[in-house]
Write an enzyme that holds these catalytic residues in place. Structure first.
Site, PDB file in Angstrom:
ATOM      1  N   ILE A  81      55.357  26.454 -15.959  1.00  0.00           N
ATOM      2  CA  ILE A  81      55.258  26.344 -17.412  1.00  0.00           C
ATOM      3  C   ILE A  81      56.518  26.886 -18.096  1.00  0.00           C
ATOM      4  CG2 ILE A  81      53.873  26.970 -19.447  1.00  0.00           C
ATOM      5  CD1 ILE A  81      52.335  25.237 -17.430  1.00  0.00           C
ATOM      6  N   ILE A  82      56.996  28.032 -17.628  1.00  0.00           N
ATOM      7  CA  ILE A  82      58.138  28.679 -18.286  1.00  0.00           C
ATOM      8  C   ILE A  82      59.318  28.782 -17.318  1.00  0.00           C
ATOM      9  CG2 ILE A  82      56.692  30.031 -19.869  1.00  0.00           C
ATOM     10  CD1 ILE A  82      57.230  32.470 -17.939  1.00  0.00           C
ATOM     11  N   GLU A 122      59.792  32.355 -11.014  1.00  0.00           N
ATOM     12  CA  GLU A 122      59.533  31.299 -10.022  1.00  0.00           C
ATOM     13  C   GLU A 122      60.547  30.159 -10.159  1.00  0.00           C
ATOM     14  OE1 GLU A 122      56.681  31.075  -7.930  1.00  0.00           O
ATOM     15  OE2 GLU A 122      56.287  33.157  -8.449  1.00  0.00           O
ATOM     16  N   HIS A 177      50.179  33.037 -18.466  1.00  0.00           N
ATOM     17  CA  HIS A 177      50.306  34.005 -17.375  1.00  0.00           C
ATOM     18  C   HIS A 177      51.018  35.263 -17.845  1.00  0.00           C
ATOM     19  CE1 HIS A 177      51.473  35.954 -13.649  1.00  0.00           C
ATOM     20  NE2 HIS A 177      50.397  35.364 -13.141  1.00  0.00           N
ATOM     21  N   GLU A 228      49.534  38.880 -17.845  1.00  0.00           N
ATOM     22  CA  GLU A 228      50.471  39.822 -17.209  1.00  0.00           C
ATOM     23  C   GLU A 228      51.725  40.062 -18.045  1.00  0.00           C
ATOM     24  OE1 GLU A 228      51.319  39.013 -13.059  1.00  0.00           O
ATOM     25  OE2 GLU A 228      49.242  38.462 -12.673  1.00  0.00           O
ATOM     26  N   LEU A 270      48.939  25.836 -15.209  1.00  0.00           N
ATOM     27  CA  LEU A 270      48.784  24.536 -14.548  1.00  0.00           C
ATOM     28  C   LEU A 270      47.397  24.380 -13.942  1.00  0.00           C
ATOM     29  CD1 LEU A 270      50.258  21.930 -13.465  1.00  0.00           C
ATOM     30  CD2 LEU A 270      50.689  23.264 -11.383  1.00  0.00           C
ATOM     31  N   VAL A 271      46.930  25.436 -13.275  1.00  0.00           N
ATOM     32  CA  VAL A 271      45.643  25.367 -12.586  1.00  0.00           C
ATOM     33  C   VAL A 271      44.655  26.351 -13.209  1.00  0.00           C
ATOM     34  CG1 VAL A 271      46.825  24.812 -10.421  1.00  0.00           C
ATOM     35  CG2 VAL A 271      46.100  27.154 -10.846  1.00  0.00           C
ATOM     36  N   HIS A 280      43.181  33.618 -12.021  1.00  0.00           N
ATOM     37  CA  HIS A 280      43.274  34.257 -13.349  1.00  0.00           C
ATOM     38  C   HIS A 280      42.252  33.662 -14.317  1.00  0.00           C
ATOM     39  CE1 HIS A 280      46.555  36.917 -12.615  1.00  0.00           C
ATOM     40  NE2 HIS A 280      47.431  35.962 -12.351  1.00  0.00           N
TER      41      HIS A 280
HETATM   42 CO    CO Z   1      49.349  36.403 -11.656  1.00  0.00          CO
END
Ligand code: CO
Length: 315
Positions: free
Chosen positions: A133-134, A138, A194, A224, A251-252, A256
């Protein structure tokens, strides 16, 4: 008579210009195979040597149902949109890869492993499209890995994540509208992003800004990062909201979303909001289920093919 001559002169200039352009384009094309290592080594024609692939990279999830509905759905849409390309998968989470191997005996590559295999399998053109997403940790890791493989392929390009340029935010909000319920004045949607310790955490505030400019009762919190649920509760009270629909902005709808957002434990967002007196509805679907978001990823791959991976608007 004079204007006739000028016209003829103009036409002649245009013809000369076109011929020059064509010649230059032809020279350019004919140079490409000569530059390519593959062609020199194998002595094959450019047509045969070109093997095109798309590596779709996501964090991954160990929840099979949401994996099918989100990650696989995005991969399949990309595959259907680009039939000349072979689509492969990689996850960035080593923890999830390990869990899937041990629990379900499913083998999934890291981006590094996947690119090594694509190199071995003779791919020449590779597009790496993250489903992240951002542009956070990652995504940067994906960039680092791709950089290590920059000499392994004739061409390797990375697509951008969902929230990147200004137009991307606007498109993301338009796409989110497809999954928003009708909202009265005292109803709101709270998105669970997230969140991260990376500077890209600011993306959530930018998203909030675009949502607010659209006049939507939608608030972005993170699990987070910043803002946290307490910051969101203050805003909900300020706006006299009585009823909240919780939605993952991920995404999923994995761990969380199922636990931190919708779980029954005291510290889930659902429990916290209910304790604060809000009526709470749960929307337990990842963004990857939204056909609009799937199309955003398809567009990013197209932008890579068009030589505009960052989606920069033409001046
Ligand atoms: Co996490």
């Amino acid at each position: 008579m004079i204007s006739g001559k000028i016209k003829k002169y103009h036409v002649l200039m245009i013809v000369v210009f076109l011929i020059c352009s064509l010649l230059l384009a032809a020279c350019d094309n004919s140079q490409q195979p000569a530059d390519s290592e593959t062609d020199k080594d194998n002595g094959t024609s450019q047509e045969q040597a070109n093997k095109k692939g798309i590596l779709v990279v996501s964090f991954g999830t160990s929840y099979p149902d949401t994996r099918k509905a989100t990650i696989e759905a995005c991969e399949e849409k990309i595959a259907a949109s680009f039939p000349d390309y072979e689509v492969r998968r990689a996850f960035t989470s080593k923890m999830i890869i390990k869990k899937l191997k041990e629990r379900d005996n499913i083998e999934i590559d890291t981006p590094e492993e996947a690119l090594s295999k694509m190199k071995e399998d003779g791919f020449t053109e590779v597009i790496v499209q993250p489903l992240h997403i951002i542009p956070g940790i990652e995504y940067e890791e994906v960039l680092t890995v791709v950089n290590e493989f920059k000499d392994s392929f004739k061409e390797i390009t990375v697509g951008r994540p969902v929230l990147y340029g200004i137009e991307d935010y606007k498109a993301a909000v338009e796409t989110l509208k497809l999954q928003l319920p009708e909202l009265d004045k005292d109803q709101a949607v709270v998105l669970m992003g997230h969140g991260t310790s990376h500077p890209a955490n600011a993306c959530y505030s930018c998203l909030q800004s675009v949502l607010s400019d659209e006049g939507l009762n939608v608030f972005v919190g993170t699990v987070e990062g910043y803002p946290e649920i307490d910051d969101i509760i203050a805003k909900l009270k300020e706006n006299k909201i009585k009823e909240v629909t919780l939605m993952p902005y991920m995404l999923v709808a994995g761990d969380h979303a199922s636990n931190d957002m919708a779980g029954d434990e005291d510290d889930s967002w659902k429990s916290i909001l209910e304790k604060e007196g809000f009526a709470v509805n749960i929307y337990l679907h990842g963004l990857g289920e939204n056909p609009g978001y799937q199309d955003l990823y398809v567009q990013r791959v197209q932008d890579c093919i068009d030589g505009n991976p960052l989606g920069v608007e033409e001046e």
